[in-house]
Design an enzyme around this catalytic site. Sequence first.
Site, PDB file in Angstrom:
ATOM      1  CG  HIS A   9      -1.841  -1.043   1.453  1.00 35.19           C
ATOM      2  ND1 HIS A   9      -1.961  -1.739   2.634  1.00 35.19           N
ATOM      3  CD2 HIS A   9      -2.764  -1.574   0.607  1.00 35.19           C
ATOM      4  CE1 HIS A   9      -2.913  -2.644   2.504  1.00 35.19           C
ATOM      5  NE2 HIS A   9      -3.412  -2.583   1.295  1.00 35.19           N
ATOM      6  CE  LYS A  52     -12.813  -7.365   4.924  1.00 37.61           C
ATOM      7  NZ  LYS A  52     -12.353  -6.541   3.809  1.00 37.61           N
ATOM      8  NE  ARG A 104      -2.338  -7.443  -4.209  1.00 40.68           N
ATOM      9  CZ  ARG A 104      -3.063  -7.562  -3.108  1.00 40.68           C
ATOM     10  NH1 ARG A 104      -2.477  -7.843  -1.961  1.00 40.68           N
ATOM     11  NH2 ARG A 104      -4.363  -7.423  -3.133  1.00 40.68           N
ATOM     12  CB  SER A 159      -3.838  -6.637   4.663  1.00 41.12           C
ATOM     13  OG  SER A 159      -3.492  -5.319   4.326  1.00 41.12           O
TER      14      SER A 159
END
Length: 151
Positions: free
Chosen positions: A17, A41, A90, A127
């Site tokens: 990030h 979440k 990515r 993450s």
Amino acid sequence: MRRAIFPGSFDPLTLGHYDIIKRGVTLFDEVIVAIGVNADKKYMFSLEERKQFIEEAFTDEPRIKVVIYKGLTVDFCKEIDVEFILRGLRNPADFEFEKAIAHTNRDLAPIETVFLLTSAKTSYIASSIVRDVIRNNGDYTKLVPKSVRHK
Ligand code: ADP
């Protein structure tokens, strides 16, 4: 003034990030890192911790802001009058996922999504991997900026 938001969960901020945000301010006058709140979440780090990690990582850069938002990203963009969404890519899985979101967003509002390809050195960092390393007592510090610390 060209402003972009960089939305995500940032649970926690990673060097991946960090790289996208740093490169983002070379393209935009202001990059607003926007932490999206999803009530369903479960997070490892609290909203306050996640916000603080990002603020501390960019204390020297006044053109990088951190905010918290709820609801649709495009609605938030309209609310704060931002025309661009910044996202990182990515791999092909990211591309497919991001493509669907970007097309949906463009149906909803005239907001462009700008993609930056991950840097080779940080391309494998996520993450979720950082959280896994933390849960298993591994050295996660190589994967995150110095401001990110698990208590
Ligand atoms: P989510 O949107 O699933 O909550 P994150 O908060 O982890 O995901 O990520 C926000 C944005 O950062 C996404 O655009 C994601 O592709 C990008 N990103 C995450 N890790 C990297 C990395 N290592 N390199 C480049 N971009 C990344």
